[in-house]
Design a protein around this motif. Structure first.
Motif, PDB file in Angstrom:
ATOM      1  N   ILE A  38       5.250  -9.322   2.206  1.00 45.27           N
ATOM      2  CA  ILE A  38       4.787  -8.349   1.271  1.00 45.27           C
ATOM      3  C   ILE A  38       3.293  -8.357   1.374  1.00 45.27           C
ATOM      4  O   ILE A  38       2.730  -9.228   0.899  1.00 45.27           O
ATOM      5  CB  ILE A  38       5.494  -8.220  -0.096  1.00 45.27           C
ATOM      6  CG1 ILE A  38       6.689  -8.523   0.075  1.00 45.27           C
ATOM      7  CG2 ILE A  38       5.103  -7.332  -1.217  1.00 45.27           C
ATOM      8  CD1 ILE A  38       7.620  -8.805  -1.297  1.00 45.27           C
ATOM      9  N   ARG A  39       2.697  -7.421   1.709  1.00 49.04           N
ATOM     10  CA  ARG A  39       0.958  -7.246   1.810  1.00 49.04           C
ATOM     11  C   ARG A  39       0.533  -6.221   0.578  1.00 49.04           C
ATOM     12  O   ARG A  39       1.149  -5.068   0.854  1.00 49.04           O
ATOM     13  CB  ARG A  39       0.599  -7.127   3.124  1.00 49.04           C
ATOM     14  CG  ARG A  39      -1.016  -6.923   3.099  1.00 49.04           C
ATOM     15  CD  ARG A  39      -1.698  -7.081   4.565  1.00 49.04           C
ATOM     16  NE  ARG A  39      -1.519  -8.040   5.311  1.00 49.04           N
ATOM     17  CZ  ARG A  39      -2.238  -9.207   4.956  1.00 49.04           C
ATOM     18  NH1 ARG A  39      -3.259  -8.959   4.361  1.00 49.04           N
ATOM     19  NH2 ARG A  39      -2.287 -10.253   5.961  1.00 49.04           N
ATOM     20  N   ALA A  40      -0.074  -6.634  -0.207  1.00 52.38           N
ATOM     21  CA  ALA A  40      -0.990  -5.938  -0.898  1.00 52.38           C
ATOM     22  C   ALA A  40      -2.097  -5.197  -0.736  1.00 52.38           C
ATOM     23  O   ALA A  40      -2.939  -6.091  -0.011  1.00 52.38           O
ATOM     24  CB  ALA A  40      -0.922  -6.791  -2.288  1.00 52.38           C
ATOM     25  N   LYS A  56      14.920  -8.515   4.844  1.00 54.18           N
ATOM     26  CA  LYS A  56      13.793  -8.852   5.448  1.00 54.18           C
ATOM     27  C   LYS A  56      12.901  -7.624   5.519  1.00 54.18           C
ATOM     28  O   LYS A  56      12.225  -7.314   6.574  1.00 54.18           O
ATOM     29  CB  LYS A  56      14.036  -9.377   6.905  1.00 54.18           C
ATOM     30  CG  LYS A  56      14.670 -10.712   6.855  1.00 54.18           C
ATOM     31  CD  LYS A  56      14.045 -11.778   6.178  1.00 54.18           C
ATOM     32  CE  LYS A  56      14.737 -13.271   6.140  1.00 54.18           C
ATOM     33  NZ  LYS A  56      13.813 -14.242   5.319  1.00 54.18           N
ATOM     34  N   LEU A  57      12.752  -6.885   4.550  1.00 58.14           N
ATOM     35  CA  LEU A  57      12.194  -5.417   4.603  1.00 58.14           C
ATOM     36  C   LEU A  57      10.703  -5.870   4.512  1.00 58.14           C
ATOM     37  O   LEU A  57      10.307  -6.551   3.364  1.00 58.14           O
ATOM     38  CB  LEU A  57      12.531  -4.560   3.568  1.00 58.14           C
ATOM     39  CG  LEU A  57      11.741  -3.223   3.516  1.00 58.14           C
ATOM     40  CD1 LEU A  57      12.218  -2.507   4.482  1.00 58.14           C
ATOM     41  CD2 LEU A  57      12.126  -2.670   1.829  1.00 58.14           C
ATOM     42  N   ALA A  58       9.917  -5.367   5.342  1.00 59.70           N
ATOM     43  CA  ALA A  58       8.296  -5.683   5.296  1.00 59.70           C
ATOM     44  C   ALA A  58       7.840  -4.454   4.273  1.00 59.70           C
ATOM     45  O   ALA A  58       8.083  -3.358   4.346  1.00 59.70           O
ATOM     46  CB  ALA A  58       7.667  -5.558   6.683  1.00 59.70           C
ATOM     47  N   ILE A  59       6.933  -4.928   3.187  1.00 61.23           N
ATOM     48  CA  ILE A  59       6.325  -3.902   2.436  1.00 61.23           C
ATOM     49  C   ILE A  59       4.914  -4.046   2.359  1.00 61.23           C
ATOM     50  O   ILE A  59       4.217  -5.159   2.250  1.00 61.23           O
ATOM     51  CB  ILE A  59       6.885  -4.316   0.929  1.00 61.23           C
ATOM     52  CG1 ILE A  59       8.453  -4.159   1.127  1.00 61.23           C
ATOM     53  CG2 ILE A  59       6.421  -3.351  -0.220  1.00 61.23           C
ATOM     54  CD1 ILE A  59       9.236  -4.575  -0.631  1.00 61.23           C
ATOM     55  N   LEU A  60       4.365  -2.872   2.437  1.00 59.12           N
ATOM     56  CA  LEU A  60       3.014  -2.685   2.311  1.00 59.12           C
ATOM     57  C   LEU A  60       2.758  -2.205   0.819  1.00 59.12           C
ATOM     58  O   LEU A  60       2.985  -0.790   0.457  1.00 59.12           O
ATOM     59  CB  LEU A  60       2.101  -1.636   3.348  1.00 59.12           C
ATOM     60  CG  LEU A  60       0.788  -1.611   3.232  1.00 59.12           C
ATOM     61  CD1 LEU A  60      -0.036  -2.647   3.155  1.00 59.12           C
ATOM     62  CD2 LEU A  60       0.233  -0.395   4.160  1.00 59.12           C
ATOM     63  N   PHE A  61       2.223  -2.924  -0.026  1.00 57.28           N
ATOM     64  CA  PHE A  61       2.253  -2.436  -1.612  1.00 57.28           C
ATOM     65  C   PHE A  61       0.814  -2.037  -1.948  1.00 57.28           C
ATOM     66  O   PHE A  61       0.051  -2.675  -2.030  1.00 57.28           O
ATOM     67  CB  PHE A  61       2.964  -3.708  -2.343  1.00 57.28           C
ATOM     68  CG  PHE A  61       3.200  -3.367  -3.589  1.00 57.28           C
ATOM     69  CD1 PHE A  61       4.052  -2.604  -4.175  1.00 57.28           C
ATOM     70  CD2 PHE A  61       2.331  -3.870  -4.751  1.00 57.28           C
ATOM     71  CE1 PHE A  61       4.437  -2.234  -5.490  1.00 57.28           C
ATOM     72  CE2 PHE A  61       2.800  -3.523  -5.936  1.00 57.28           C
ATOM     73  CZ  PHE A  61       3.611  -2.853  -6.286  1.00 57.28           C
TER      74      PHE A  61
END
Length: 342
Positions: free
Chosen positions: A35-37, A210-215
């Motif tokens: 998870i990248r903000a 394992k969902l990658a999230i661009l937050f």
């Protein structure tokens, strides 16, 4: 290999009399399960990065980048149809205003059914296919926390609350079981209880799928509670990037420190009724960008060297672009920094 990698992204906008750089040499990576903000003031270029990833750019915009890749494949070299297929199945987006993203003339049930890929329908006969789509639709609504599905499936978007609309948008985004979810300020304006529910939902899918999230968000408290890493933007440039814990404990760029200081939640010793810390000035317009470091005119630590563009540097996977970084270890000198080759 990173799921999504952006290297030296520059976005040009033809403004008629001149061409301006809305983004300049932006770098970003997103790994599986991360998870990248993406944070910064309004006008920093966060949504522009999202649009560049999706390929949703007008004719008067142009992109230049060393690479924009998904699973090692260049998105820039793909045809429009190939890119649409990836966006349909692999990369999903949840926008900040669900009311404007949903079709006002189509019932919720039909919109969710349409978002389910044909590959997920295994029944042979048409009437069985329709029934299976409805079953999958109900299952998606249950997964995002909408238990009373009958109440909303026959409604139009304007007939349901904003928080339910946002959950429906998430359900539609997850219908194709994507590898990446881009949440573009999807919790803005929400009440605290609803926001917490949405964030827990995203965390659940990150942990279980394992969902990658661009937050993408302005909410620093929400970001620090869920994100693993953070990229800070200012005026179209990446100014700092690293693990959230590292940036909270030891921000190296003055702009990152100013963002954190502006949030009362990160100032435990702040006396009651005291003024909040603010960074003087406003973000410059694209037509009147300052020379050298773009934060220079607003930076409390600015010196004459700041008229030169700072070289991006890296300390233990903590990247920053500043001539005079903050909170450096006492035994660390500039010459031992590992410069990032752009």
């Amino acid at each position: 290999m990173a799921l999504l990698e952006i290297k030296n992204l520059t976005l040009f906008i033809d403004a008629g009399d001149e061409t301006v750089k809305a983004l300049e040499k932006v770098n970003l990576t997103l790994n599986e399960g991360e998870i990248r903000a993406l944070v910064g003031e309004s006008g920093s270029g966060k949504t522009l990065i999202v649009r560049a990833i999706l390929g949703a750019i007008p004719d008067n915009w142009s992109i230049k980048a060393d690479r924009i890749t998904y699973q090692g494949k260049s998105l820039l070299d793909m045809s429009g149809e190939q890119r649409r297929q990836i966006m349909r199945r692999e990369i999903a987006v949840v926008f900040q205003e669900p009311a404007s993203a949903l079709d006002p003339s189509v019932k919720i049930k039909e919109q969710i059914k349409e978002s389910i890929p044909d590959e997920f329908i295994t029944k042979a006969w048409p009437w069985k296919q329709n029934k299976q789509r409805e079953e999958l639709t109900v299952n998606l609504l249950h997964r995002v926390g909408i238990k009373n599905h009958k109440r909303y499936m026959e409604c139009y978007p304007h007939e349901i609350p904003t928080d339910i609309s946002q959950k429906i948008m998430i359900a539609m985004a997850l219908a194709s079981e994507p590898k990446i979810l881009i949440a573009d300020d999807s919790t803005r304006g929400m009440e605290s209880a609803t926001k917490t529910q949405i964030l827990r939902l995203l965390l659940k899918f990150n942990e279980t799928k394992k969902l990658a999230i661009l937050f993408v968000s302005h909410d620093l408290l929400a970001i620090t509670s869920m994100a693993h890493s953070m990229t800070v933007l200012y005026c179209g440039q990446t100014v700092e990037s690293g693990k959230v814990k590292s940036l909270l404990k030891r921000p190296l760029h003055p702009y990152t420190k100013a963002l954190l200081d502006s949030a009362p939640s990160f100032q435990v010793s702040l006396p009651p009724k005291s003024k909040l810390v603010t960074l003087e000035g406003t973000i410059p317009t694209l037509q009147h960008l300052p020379t050298g470091c773009r934060l220079g005119p607003r930076c409390p630590n600015a010196r004459k060297e700041c008229v030169m563009v700072p070289v991006p540097r890296n300390i233990q996977d903590h990247l920053y672009s500043c001539h005079f970084p903050l909170h450096l270890p006492k035994n660390t000198k500039h010459k031992v920094y590992k410069e990032v080759k752009l």
